[in-house]
Design an enzyme around this catalytic site. Structure first.
Site, PDB file in Angstrom:
ATOM      1  N   SER A 166      -2.260   7.087  -1.649  1.00 11.27           N
ATOM      2  CA  SER A 166      -0.917   7.210  -2.250  1.00 11.27           C
ATOM      3  C   SER A 166      -1.011   8.090  -3.487  1.00 11.27           C
ATOM      4  CB  SER A 166      -0.396   5.844  -2.684  1.00 11.27           C
ATOM      5  OG  SER A 166      -0.340   4.961  -1.605  1.00 11.27           O
TER       6      SER A 166
ATOM      7  N   ARG B 259      -0.938  -2.178  -9.711  1.00 12.73           N
ATOM      8  CA  ARG B 259      -1.726  -0.966  -9.953  1.00 12.73           C
ATOM      9  C   ARG B 259      -1.971  -0.770 -11.456  1.00 12.73           C
ATOM     10  NH1 ARG B 259      -1.837  -1.451  -5.210  1.00 12.73           N
ATOM     11  NH2 ARG B 259      -1.835   0.188  -3.626  1.00 12.73           N
TER      12      ARG B 259
ATOM     13  N   GLU C 163      -0.094   8.002  -9.162  1.00  8.08           N
ATOM     14  CA  GLU C 163      -1.151   6.991  -9.162  1.00  8.08           C
ATOM     15  C   GLU C 163      -2.482   7.729  -9.388  1.00  8.08           C
ATOM     16  OE1 GLU C 163      -1.109   3.853  -5.884  1.00  8.08           O
ATOM     17  OE2 GLU C 163      -3.082   4.739  -5.576  1.00  8.08           O
TER      18      GLU C 163
HETATM   19  N1  EPU Z   1       7.830   4.713   4.701  1.00 12.10           N
HETATM   20  C1  EPU Z   1       8.677   5.770   4.919  1.00 12.10           C
HETATM   21  N2  EPU Z   1       8.116   6.980   5.220  1.00 12.10           N
HETATM   22  C2  EPU Z   1       6.798   7.180   5.346  1.00 12.10           C
HETATM   23  C3  EPU Z   1       5.921   6.066   5.145  1.00 12.10           C
HETATM   24  C4  EPU Z   1       6.455   4.843   4.806  1.00 12.10           C
HETATM   25  O1  EPU Z   1       9.890   5.648   4.833  1.00 12.10           O
HETATM   26  O2  EPU Z   1       6.385   8.317   5.581  1.00 12.10           O
HETATM   27  C5  EPU Z   1       8.412   3.414   4.297  1.00 12.10           C
HETATM   28  C6  EPU Z   1       8.495   2.400   5.408  1.00 12.10           C
HETATM   29  O3  EPU Z   1       9.725   1.722   5.280  1.00 12.10           O
HETATM   30  C7  EPU Z   1       7.386   1.425   5.087  1.00 12.10           C
HETATM   31  C8  EPU Z   1       7.336   1.493   3.577  1.00 12.10           C
HETATM   32  O4  EPU Z   1       7.631   2.866   3.268  1.00 12.10           O
HETATM   33  O5  EPU Z   1       7.690   0.146   5.523  1.00 12.10           O
HETATM   34  C9  EPU Z   1       6.008   1.119   2.974  1.00 12.10           C
HETATM   35  O6  EPU Z   1       4.977   1.919   3.549  1.00 12.10           O
HETATM   36  P1  EPU Z   1       3.465   1.400   3.622  1.00 12.10           P
HETATM   37  O7  EPU Z   1       3.422   0.061   4.261  1.00 12.10           O
HETATM   38  O8  EPU Z   1       2.630   2.459   4.198  1.00 12.10           O
HETATM   39  O9  EPU Z   1       3.088   1.137   2.114  1.00 12.10           O
HETATM   40  P2  EPU Z   1       3.263   2.014   0.786  1.00 12.10           P
HETATM   41  O10 EPU Z   1       4.173   1.268  -0.116  1.00 12.10           O
HETATM   42  O11 EPU Z   1       3.582   3.440   1.053  1.00 12.10           O
HETATM   43  C10 EPU Z   1       1.326   0.749  -0.429  1.00 12.10           C
HETATM   44  C11 EPU Z   1       0.147   1.140  -1.245  1.00 12.10           C
HETATM   45  C12 EPU Z   1      -0.980   1.609  -0.341  1.00 12.10           C
HETATM   46  C13 EPU Z   1      -1.326   0.481   0.629  1.00 12.10           C
HETATM   47  C14 EPU Z   1      -0.068   0.126   1.420  1.00 12.10           C
HETATM   48  C15 EPU Z   1      -0.258  -1.033   2.367  1.00 12.10           C
HETATM   49  C16 EPU Z   1       1.138   1.917  -3.348  1.00 12.10           C
HETATM   50  C17 EPU Z   1       1.431   3.091  -4.216  1.00 12.10           C
HETATM   51  N3  EPU Z   1       0.528   2.195  -2.191  1.00 12.10           N
HETATM   52  O12 EPU Z   1       1.784   1.951   0.193  1.00 12.10           O
HETATM   53  O13 EPU Z   1      -2.112   1.867  -1.124  1.00 12.10           O
HETATM   54  O14 EPU Z   1      -2.350   0.867   1.513  1.00 12.10           O
HETATM   55  O15 EPU Z   1       0.989  -0.249   0.498  1.00 12.10           O
HETATM   56  O16 EPU Z   1      -0.203  -2.228   1.680  1.00 12.10           O
HETATM   57  O17 EPU Z   1       1.418   0.779  -3.717  1.00 12.10           O
HETATM   58  C18 EPU Z   1      -3.113   3.630  -2.332  1.00 12.10           C
HETATM   59  O18 EPU Z   1      -2.775   3.023  -3.349  1.00 12.10           O
HETATM   60  O19 EPU Z   1      -3.761   4.717  -2.381  1.00 12.10           O
HETATM   61  C19 EPU Z   1      -2.736   3.103  -1.046  1.00 12.10           C
HETATM   62  C20 EPU Z   1      -2.976   3.736   0.093  1.00 12.10           C
END
Ligand code: EPU
Length: 337
Positions: free
Chosen positions: A236, A161, A332
């Site tokens: 995010s 990012r 972000e």
């Molecule tokens: N999780 C929780 N609680 C929740 C949601 C998720 O505990 O309410 C945990 C779960 O263990 C899950 C992990 O968080 O496995 C990761 O969640 P997710 O796969 O949704 O990914 P993220 O790390 O929250 C990142 C990006 C997203 C992107 C997703 C999918 C960042 C800041 N965000 O989110 O990007 O869509 O991975 O690859 O890196 C964005 O940047 O706006 C965005 C949506």
């Protein structure tokens, strides 16, 4: 091209009410250079699709909205194709356009809100793929001199990012077009991200196409993430924090189930969503602001939340996380105040 007292409500995916006293729209590179020569726009806020910007009621700076169109193929060599896309093109429309032509490379990045010009700035990424994996080069205009330059992948210094446009060149340039290198066959599909694997297994495919992968991503995202057209949000809100080895192992002692991603330099990326859930703030709401019930990292505007209310709520989350985990969450989202 230049307007006064423009409502920004439809120009930000949070859907907050705010007015710009000065607002300019650049529909071409020529427009952009003309606006940048106008001293009133020297410190303007550059606005793309407004999916990563949180406005206060009346932003101090004038707003410069980049709305440059264009989508075409510039070279085709063997299995590869290079496409050129205007900064004002909607990101998801680009993804669908490329898939309709059978081009592979953007499928994991389906449904990311925002416009193409903003994508290199934070090196957008999802489900194991980042913009830098398909990026060829971009064209930009230097704000002070209005000079046009082409930046290669190396020039952009992409990170998680992150890019040179958030560092050394912060607020110094405006991206006008981005070129991507995509595949016409022999696709290099990335399906190992847990949620995609599961989704594809349910769909029971024999020969996978980029479109199948995109459909899996679209299914996952629509299940978990609110549609900004229906419920204001900016994806995010915070970046996933990266902690040192020592801090991670200490956290693992008290939370053995902690999800994590080990990075090359012995540090660990921890999902901010998980941390926010641990401090009891998932699905909570104060007035018209809250964290989404399906994803703790997404702050939502349930109706008439102001930019200030969303900012205050995000600070509360940061404070709680700091207090309980000693971790600093970095937004972000950009604050235009
Ligand atoms: N999780 C929780 N609680 C929740 C949601 C998720 O505990 O309410 C945990 C779960 O263990 C899950 C992990 O968080 O496995 C990761 O969640 P997710 O796969 O949704 O990914 P993220 O790390 O929250 C990142 C990006 C997203 C992107 C997703 C999918 C960042 C800041 N965000 O989110 O990007 O869509 O991975 O690859 O890196 C964005 O940047 O706006 C965005 C949506």
């Amino acid at each position: 091209m230049i307007h006064q007292d423009v409502s920004l409500k439809t120009y930000n995916s949070f859907g907050v009410a705010a007015d710009a006293s000065l607002f300019a729209v650049a529909k071409s590179v020529d427009d952009l250079q003309t606006i940048l020569r106008d001293q009133r726009f020297a410190s303007a806020w550059i606005l793309g699709g407004g999916s990563n910007t949180l406005f206060c009621k009346t932003p101090r700076q004038p707003i410069l909205h980049v709305d440059i169109p264009g989508l075409d193929v510039i070279t085709e060599e063997g299995n590869e194709v290079v496409i050129r896309v205007g900064a004002g093109v909607n990101w998801h429309e680009l993804v669908m356009w490329s898939l309709d032509r059978g081009y592979g490379g953007l499928e994991n990045l389906a449904l990311i809100p925002g416009n193409v010009g903003a994508a290199p700035i934070q090196n957008i990424g999802a489900y194991g793929v980042e913009l830098k994996d398909v990026f060829e080069h971009c064209t930009l205009v230097f704000r002070e001199t209005q000079d046009i330059q082409v930046f290669s992948k190396a020039d952009c210094q992409f990170g998680y990012r992150d890019s040179i446009f958030k560092g050394e060149l912060k607020n110094k340039t405006v991206i006008t077009e981005v070129c991507f290198r995509l595949q016409k066959s022999n696709y290099n599909l990335q399906t190992s991200y847990g949620a995609i694997e599961q989704q594809l297994a349910e769909q029971n495919h024999h020969l996978l196409t980029p479109k199948d992968v995109a459909n899996a991503v679209i299914a996952i995202r629509t299940r978990k993430l609110p549609d900004p057209k229906k419920l204001g949000n900016a994806g995010s809100f915070f970046k996933n924090p990266i902690v040192e080895d020592k801090t991670f192992w200490k956290l693992k002692e008290s939370h053995p189930e902690i999800p994590h991603f080990k990075l090359a330099n012995d540090s660990y990326k921890i999902p901010a969503a998980w941390i926010i859930e641990q401090v009891g703030l998932k699905g909570t709401r104060e007035g018209d602001v809250g964290t989404h019930e399906n994803h703790a990292l997404v702050l939502v505007n349930y109706g008439n939340a102001s930019g200030q209310e969303i900012t205050d709520f995000s600070k509360k989350i940061q404070n709680e996380v700091q207090k309980h985990f000693g971790i600093t969450l970095t937004p972000e989202v950009h604050f235009c105040c």
